[in-house]
Write a protein that holds these residues in place. Sequence first.
Motif, PDB file in Angstrom:
ATOM      1  N   ALA A  42      32.751  69.492   9.159  1.00 31.04           N
ATOM      2  CA  ALA A  42      32.823  68.755  10.422  1.00 31.04           C
ATOM      3  C   ALA A  42      34.259  68.342  10.731  1.00 31.04           C
ATOM      4  O   ALA A  42      34.725  68.454  11.878  1.00 31.04           O
ATOM      5  N   LYS A  43      34.976  67.877   9.694  1.00 33.67           N
ATOM      6  CA  LYS A  43      36.363  67.459   9.904  1.00 33.67           C
ATOM      7  C   LYS A  43      37.250  68.639  10.282  1.00 33.67           C
ATOM      8  O   LYS A  43      38.105  68.530  11.170  1.00 33.67           O
ATOM      9  N   GLU A  45      36.327  71.470  11.694  1.00 35.29           N
ATOM     10  CA  GLU A  45      35.979  71.897  13.049  1.00 35.29           C
ATOM     11  C   GLU A  45      36.680  71.026  14.085  1.00 35.29           C
ATOM     12  O   GLU A  45      37.155  71.523  15.114  1.00 35.29           O
ATOM     13  N   GLN A  46      36.751  69.743  13.801  1.00 36.09           N
ATOM     14  CA  GLN A  46      37.434  68.829  14.718  1.00 36.09           C
ATOM     15  C   GLN A  46      38.926  69.127  14.757  1.00 36.09           C
ATOM     16  O   GLN A  46      39.539  69.134  15.839  1.00 36.09           O
ATOM     17  N   ARG A  47      39.533  69.400  13.593  1.00 35.93           N
ATOM     18  CA  ARG A  47      40.975  69.652  13.533  1.00 35.93           C
ATOM     19  C   ARG A  47      41.367  70.921  14.291  1.00 35.93           C
ATOM     20  O   ARG A  47      42.352  70.941  15.024  1.00 35.93           O
ATOM     21  N   HIS A  49      40.122  72.400  16.722  1.00 29.18           N
ATOM     22  CA  HIS A  49      39.944  72.373  18.169  1.00 29.18           C
ATOM     23  C   HIS A  49      40.695  71.213  18.832  1.00 29.18           C
ATOM     24  O   HIS A  49      40.607  71.034  20.043  1.00 29.18           O
ATOM     25  N   ALA A  50      41.436  70.459  18.025  1.00 30.89           N
ATOM     26  CA  ALA A  50      42.184  69.319  18.572  1.00 30.89           C
ATOM     27  C   ALA A  50      43.495  69.794  19.197  1.00 30.89           C
ATOM     28  O   ALA A  50      43.940  70.925  18.987  1.00 30.89           O
ATOM     29  N   ARG A  66      44.803  71.694  10.309  1.00 35.10           N
ATOM     30  CA  ARG A  66      45.139  70.927  11.500  1.00 35.10           C
ATOM     31  C   ARG A  66      46.002  71.779  12.424  1.00 35.10           C
ATOM     32  O   ARG A  66      46.879  72.517  11.967  1.00 35.10           O
TER      33      ARG A  66
END
Length: 234
Positions: A42-43, A45-47, A49-50, A66
């Motif tokens: 989850a982390k 995936e967030q990185r 696409h940030a 990241r």
Amino acid sequence: MTTGRRARSIALIGLCAAFTVVFALLGAWQVQRRAWKLDLIAKVEQRIHAEPVPAPVGWSSDDVYRRVRVSGVFDHGDETLVQAVTEKGPGFWVLTPLKTDRGFTVLVNRGFVLAERKTTASHPAGAVTVVGLLRATEPHGGFLRRNQPGQGRWYSREVQAIASAHKLTSVAPYFVDADAAPNPGGWPLGGLTVVRFPNSHLVYALTWFGLALLTSGAGLYVARDARRNPEGAS
């Protein structure tokens, strides 16, 4: 029940109980590992696409994958080709030092080039800005082979070894996988980073819990048999 038979029964019951506890603990550990892996996925995936952030001088595990942005000038004279196998076929990653405008150097994996086209990789001059994913160094080689800096044979993107081979200084301890922004002439091809985390922990957990159930059942069977046949032959 004879003394010998009773001793054997007690030993079997104790052994089954011990294995049941061990298997149950291993199952619980896999449940914890699964929770950790899901949180990691989850982390990441967030990185990825940030919005990109400035590339750091150093890094921590929280920075892996990241999206970062870094500006500077490529040093193509110290380029390194690292053996690779991708969805495009076998070839090489093109790692080029980027001397940043912040005073340090970062290795940029500009992308993939086919083996027969490794001499056609573009060499952009002047100031550039690269956006990509921060990746951890890959020590100890790859493809079951160690890197051979003296022969110029590289099987993994081992940052410190590459920096040492080219006598680079003030090098960031990570590398950056460039995104899919096209390079002049089409090569190398960026944006081929594979972000995949194997997650079989649920299967492992169910296996361990199943073994715990089997061994506990075996222990109960031995105990019940001993209780039903107190006068059984030894």
